[in-house]
Design an enzyme around this catalytic site. Structure first.
Site, PDB file in Angstrom:
ATOM      1  N   GLU A 168      30.843  58.691 -15.560  1.00 32.66           N
ATOM      2  CA  GLU A 168      29.865  58.079 -14.464  1.00 32.66           C
ATOM      3  C   GLU A 168      28.561  59.163 -14.571  1.00 32.66           C
ATOM      4  O   GLU A 168      28.605  60.248 -14.805  1.00 32.66           O
ATOM      5  CB  GLU A 168      30.464  58.090 -13.292  1.00 32.66           C
ATOM      6  CG  GLU A 168      31.926  57.264 -13.176  1.00 32.66           C
ATOM      7  CD  GLU A 168      32.591  57.424 -11.658  1.00 32.66           C
ATOM      8  OE1 GLU A 168      33.466  56.814 -11.390  1.00 32.66           O
ATOM      9  OE2 GLU A 168      32.237  58.739 -11.043  1.00 32.66           O
ATOM     10  N   ASP A 184      40.344  56.729 -10.413  1.00 34.67           N
ATOM     11  CA  ASP A 184      41.243  55.201 -10.540  1.00 34.67           C
ATOM     12  C   ASP A 184      42.394  55.372 -11.497  1.00 34.67           C
ATOM     13  O   ASP A 184      43.583  54.821 -11.267  1.00 34.67           O
ATOM     14  CB  ASP A 184      40.496  54.224 -10.871  1.00 34.67           C
ATOM     15  CG  ASP A 184      39.507  53.758 -10.034  1.00 34.67           C
ATOM     16  OD1 ASP A 184      39.835  53.547  -8.712  1.00 34.67           O
ATOM     17  OD2 ASP A 184      38.330  53.304 -10.242  1.00 34.67           O
TER      18      ASP A 184
END
Length: 400
Positions: A168, A184
């Site tokens: 990210e 996640d």
């Protein structure tokens, strides 16, 4: 350095900007809270401030032709993807092919390293190995085109069989802010290196780290169902939603925390000052720079750092919520009454703890990982930033 959980970026704003309702609902928790700050620049040419990005395939298990890269995210609220020439293109419904999915894949060079160009934007770099990912362009609630992101923790998701993962970032005129993430799930071992004012690397697994993480989660009582073959480990919050993890797993520990602090104080120090709290009438109530209080969280609230532990960007409630969330995941609230705990030796020492996050940290060379959303509390996240970046390198490391 100011701890990132005390900075003024808004995780919730970023989640909305990256897709809102159009993103597969479980994907909302994927974003680490502060690596994806909203770009602060106004409208700019797609190539403005282009940053060299190098992709290195060191998996030892897949050749370059089998690795597919996707750079997707948003610019000023518009969902975009990066094209091979290093510019952004808005997501469009017409991008869906005959199979109903887009093909935004960027191919690697035939051999060696691959250099791409990153314009100002906030988003993710996805990699898939062996097969391409199926991103679907859909209309959001406002009728604008948006992407349904992969949700590898959902068995009905079309990308569930595909080996994939992501890093990210936010890149804007303020600098580059980036991280690897296991918030996640964990699947593909990767490391990021950011050069500029400094030369920083994070996320690198130790030798045998991937196998060790799989083995540790598989062996932890109550966590074994989170391991999906040799493909991925699903984070326990998503496992809970899928019926793979007990919804009351952390309840005894949470109850003990609430009981303990009815009779003594817990202090939480943030940039705003020190908050002193006790449980009164079921609420963990803190006095200090401001009065803040929290209802007793559920296991799900702790794992997602949300619900009763939601962290608004207000400089007071948010930072305290982040520290409580970290303390509950790391099981330090009973042993360390002055939070945040900063000695990693005190983390994950109880039987009831986030064994998934524990395994993620144990797998990395520097002990840093994003095992849950507020793993950046006390700077234990696999996050780096630079206000004068000159290059970004994403390395897919060995599958051992």
């Amino acid at each position: 350095m100011t701890p990132r959980h005390q900075r003024s970026h808004s995780r919730r704003r970023v989640l909305f900007a990256l897709g809102g309702a159009a993103v597969a609902v479980p994907a909302a928790a994927a974003l680490a809270p502060y690596a994806l700050a909203d770009p602060s620049t106004g409208p700019a040419p797609a190539a403005a401030g282009a940053l060299p990005v190098t992709i290195v395939n060191s998996t030892g298990a897949y050749d370059n032709a089998s690795v597919h890269v996707y750079i997707v995210g948003n610019v000023n609220g518009t969902q975009v993807r990066v094209t091979p020439d290093g510019t952004t293109a808005p997501v469009a419904l017409a991008d869906n092919g005959a199979d109903g999915y887009t093909d935004y894949a960027l191919s690697l060079a035939g051999s060696g390293e691959t250099t791409l160009s990153l314009p100002y934007m906030s988003g993710r770099i996805y990699v898939s190995l062996g097969e391409k990912l199926k991103f679907k362009a859909v209309a959001d609630g406002n009728g604008d085109a948006a992407l349904q992101y992969p949700a590898g923790w959902v068995s009905s998701d079309p990308n569930y069989p595909v080996l994939h993962d992501c890093a990210e970032f936010t890149y804007n005129s303020s600098g580059m802010f980036c991280n690897t993430t296991m918030v996640d799930m964990f699947s593909v071992p990767m490391a990021v290196r950011l050069t500029g004012a400094a030369d920083q690397t994070t996320g690198t697994l130790r030798a045998g780290g991937r196998s060790a993480a799989f083995a540790a989660v598989r062996a932890a009582d109550g966590f074994g169902s989170l391991v999906v073959d040799d493909t991925r480990i699903v984070a326990p919050g998503h496992g809970l939603d899928a019926g793979l993890f007990a919804s009351d797993y952390l309840a005894p520990y949470i109850d003990e925390v609430w009981s303990t602090y009815t009779g003594k104080d817990l202090t939480v120090t943030t940039n705003a000052g020190t908050f002193t709290g006790r449980v009164r009438a079921g609420q963990f109530t803190f006095a200090g720079p401001a009065s803040v209080s929290f209802a007793k969280p559920s296991t799900r609230d702790v794992l997602f750092c949300d619900g009763a532990l939601a962290a608004p960007n207000d400089g007071t409630t948010g930072p305290v919520a982040a520290v409580l969330g970290a303390g509950l995941n790391r099981s330090t609230l009973l042993s360390v009454p002055a939070q945040p705990a900063t000695d990693a030796a005190t983390f994950y020492t109880t039987a009831l703890t986030n064994h998934y996050a524990k395994a993620m940290h144990a797998a990395t060379q520097n002990g840093k990982a994003y095992g849950f959303a507020f793993d950046d509390v006390a700077d234990f996240a696999s996050y780096v930033q630079d206000t004068a970046p000159t290059g970004f390198r994403l390395t897919l490391t060995p599958f051992d």
